[in-house]
Design a protein around this motif. Structure first.
Motif: not given
Length: 115
Positions: A64-80
């Protein structure tokens, strides 16, 4: 090796959300209705890391304040994947966060990790 083969069979087409991403999109929509989020887009931006190497976060979110974010949704992480998000967070001046669903037995909701 068998696990990797099975995982590759389950991959979705570009632009298609998996179940966890669909659930998170519903959370973003609730936040939008509450006035916390102004806008969000699934796979809305692509970041260049190097020649022929790119990173596309699952969601780009404008608060709402204009800030941008990038959201990565993961079930589990791989190293790469973890390496890529760390690199992109160092290269670009926006907030990168990872979102993981918490099991219902642990109260549900989302675990958030900043990069």
């Amino acid at each position: 090796m068998i696990g990797r083969q099975l995982q590759a069979l389950g991959r979705l087409k570009v632009g298609a959300m998996n179940k966890t991403e669909v659930a998170y999109a519903a959370t973003l929509e609730q936040r939008k209705q509450a006035g916390e989020v102004a806008w969000y887009k699934f796979e809305g931006l692509k970041f260049r890391l190097a020649d022929n190497t790119f990173y596309t976060p699952d969601f780009v979110v404008m608060l709402a304040d204009g800030a941008l974010e990038a959201h990565e949704v993961k079930g589990f992480w791989q190293d790469d994947a973890r390496a890529k998000i760390k690199i992109v967070a160092d290269l670009y001046p926006i907030r990168f966060i990872a979102i993981q669903a918490r099991p219902k037995k642990d109260g549900g909701g989302w675990k958030v990790e900043d990069f």
